[in-house]
Design a protein around this motif. Structure first.
Motif, short mmCIF file in Angstrom:
data_model
loop_
_atom_site.label_atom_id
_atom_site.label_comp_id
_atom_site.label_asym_id
_atom_site.label_seq_id
_atom_site.Cartn_x
_atom_site.Cartn_y
_atom_site.Cartn_z
N HIS A 1 -3.52 6.98 5.31
CA HIS A 1 -4.63 7.23 4.58
C HIS A 1 -5.33 6.26 3.51
O HIS A 1 -6.06 6.53 2.92
CB HIS A 1 -3.87 8.58 4.00
CG HIS A 1 -3.61 8.57 3.02
ND1 HIS A 1 -1.58 8.41 2.63
CD2 HIS A 1 -3.15 8.63 1.37
CE1 HIS A 1 -1.30 8.16 2.00
NE2 HIS A 1 -1.93 8.36 0.97
N ARG A 2 -4.20 5.85 3.51
CA ARG A 2 -4.40 4.81 2.05
C ARG A 2 -4.58 3.04 2.78
O ARG A 2 -5.31 1.71 1.49
CB ARG A 2 -3.58 3.54 1.27
CG ARG A 2 -2.60 5.43 0.59
CD ARG A 2 -1.10 5.08 -0.45
NE ARG A 2 -1.11 6.06 -0.69
CZ ARG A 2 0.12 5.76 -1.38
NH1 ARG A 2 1.51 4.73 -0.99
NH2 ARG A 2 0.76 7.13 -1.94
N GLN A 3 -5.81 2.83 4.25
CA GLN A 3 -6.54 1.77 4.86
C GLN A 3 -7.59 2.58 5.00
O GLN A 3 -8.48 2.54 6.35
CB GLN A 3 -5.75 2.04 6.76
CG GLN A 3 -4.08 1.05 5.71
CD GLN A 3 -3.69 1.71 6.67
OE1 GLN A 3 -2.46 1.68 7.41
NE2 GLN A 3 -2.96 0.14 7.66
N PRO A 4 -8.13 2.46 4.24
CA PRO A 4 -10.33 3.49 3.83
C PRO A 4 -10.91 1.94 5.87
O PRO A 4 -11.97 2.25 5.69
CB PRO A 4 -10.56 3.55 3.43
CG PRO A 4 -10.15 2.43 1.79
CD PRO A 4 -8.47 2.78 2.47
N GLU A 5 -10.79 0.67 5.49
CA GLU A 5 -11.37 -0.02 5.56
C GLU A 5 -10.75 0.02 7.14
O GLU A 5 -12.23 -0.26 8.25
CB GLU A 5 -10.54 -1.36 5.13
CG GLU A 5 -9.60 -2.23 5.50
CD GLU A 5 -8.53 -1.16 3.89
OE1 GLU A 5 -7.63 -1.08 4.30
OE2 GLU A 5 -9.49 -1.21 3.12
N ILE B 1 -9.91 3.19 8.47
CA ILE B 1 -11.18 4.07 9.39
C ILE B 1 -12.08 3.83 9.02
O ILE B 1 -12.93 4.34 10.81
CB ILE B 1 -10.59 5.23 8.44
CG1 ILE B 1 -8.35 5.87 7.61
CG2 ILE B 1 -11.09 6.12 8.06
CD1 ILE B 1 -8.08 6.50 6.90
N ALA B 2 -13.12 3.12 8.44
CA ALA B 2 -13.96 2.93 8.90
C ALA B 2 -14.33 2.06 10.38
O ALA B 2 -15.06 2.11 10.80
CB ALA B 2 -14.90 2.44 7.31
N GLU C 1 -13.88 4.68 13.16
CA GLU C 1 -14.80 5.73 13.27
C GLU C 1 -16.19 4.67 14.01
O GLU C 1 -16.95 5.56 14.65
CB GLU C 1 -14.73 6.68 12.33
CG GLU C 1 -13.85 7.14 11.52
CD GLU C 1 -13.56 7.98 10.95
OE1 GLU C 1 -14.57 8.13 9.55
OE2 GLU C 1 -12.72 9.12 10.20
N ARG D 1 0.92 -1.49 -0.21
CA ARG D 1 -0.16 -0.17 0.04
C ARG D 1 1.16 1.58 -0.23
O ARG D 1 0.86 1.96 -0.27
CB ARG D 1 -1.04 0.00 1.20
CG ARG D 1 -2.07 -1.13 1.08
CD ARG D 1 -1.99 -0.98 2.29
NE ARG D 1 -3.82 -2.06 2.71
CZ ARG D 1 -5.40 -2.00 2.47
NH1 ARG D 1 -5.59 -1.16 2.77
NH2 ARG D 1 -6.05 -2.74 2.61
N TYR E 1 -3.01 9.46 9.70
CA TYR E 1 -4.32 9.45 11.09
C TYR E 1 -4.16 9.40 12.47
O TYR E 1 -4.28 7.83 12.23
CB TYR E 1 -5.91 9.73 10.35
CG TYR E 1 -5.85 10.01 8.94
CD1 TYR E 1 -5.20 10.50 8.42
CD2 TYR E 1 -6.43 8.69 7.79
CE1 TYR E 1 -5.53 11.10 6.95
CE2 TYR E 1 -6.73 9.46 6.60
CZ TYR E 1 -5.97 10.58 6.58
OH TYR E 1 -6.73 10.90 4.80
#
Length: 160
Positions: A115-119, A121-122, A125, A29, A145
């Motif tokens: 920032h390249r780990q949206p899963e 982050i979701a 959160e 990534r 983040y």
């Protein structure tokens, strides 16, 4: 289905294999910046697939005296093998890490993700983690983040 999460020593073969896979995915990534294999002095946990094989992991590391967040714990090394994703294993590891942090008396649990780990982050959160100002080595890393979740409020709510 309730997943089984176990604490394991850092040299456990299944844990070591998961950590190697996690590092390989980070390199995929992020390139060279994903290569960091700094060993952490942490408590490691794995989640089992049907009680047989470890398919995910995570760790807790305590912020030491003199750090920006003494007494808090940092969530580290969260990973679930690709073939096991989407089945609740990450949430099970996260819940176990939060439980262990509470039991150890940590007032908050902190983490960093890219920032390249949206899963990831979701997941964080949706699990009550709020974005915070970066700390330590992450201060000058805009692609990292930082998040935190206050655990003492949850303890207080249960006691009331």
């Amino acid at each position: 289905m309730e997943h089984i999460v176990e604490e394991r020593p850092p040299y456990d073969p299944e844990l070591v294999a998961l950590l190697e896979a996690a590092f390989a995915e980070l390199v995929g990534r992020y390139g060279a910046e994903g290569r960091s294999r700094v060993k952490v002095g942490a408590r490691y946990f794995v989640v089992l697939d049907g009680g047989r094989h470890a398919v995910g992991c995570g760790a807790l590391q305590t912020f030491g005296p003199g750090s920006e967040h003494p007494g808090d714990a940092e969530l580290k090394r969260m990973y679930v093998a690709p073939q096991a994703r989407g089945r609740g294993f990450a949430r099970a590891v996260l819940a176990a890490l939060e439980k262990a942090a509470r039991a150890a008396g940590h007032p908050a649990l902190r983490l960093s993700t890219g920032h390249r780990q949206p899963e990831a982050i979701a997941l964080y959160e949706s699990s009550g983690y709020a974005r915070t100002d970066p700390w330590g080595k992450y201060v000058n890393e805009p692609s990292t983040y930082c998040y935190a979740k206050v655990l003492e409020d949850e303890i207080r709510l249960v006691l009331q």
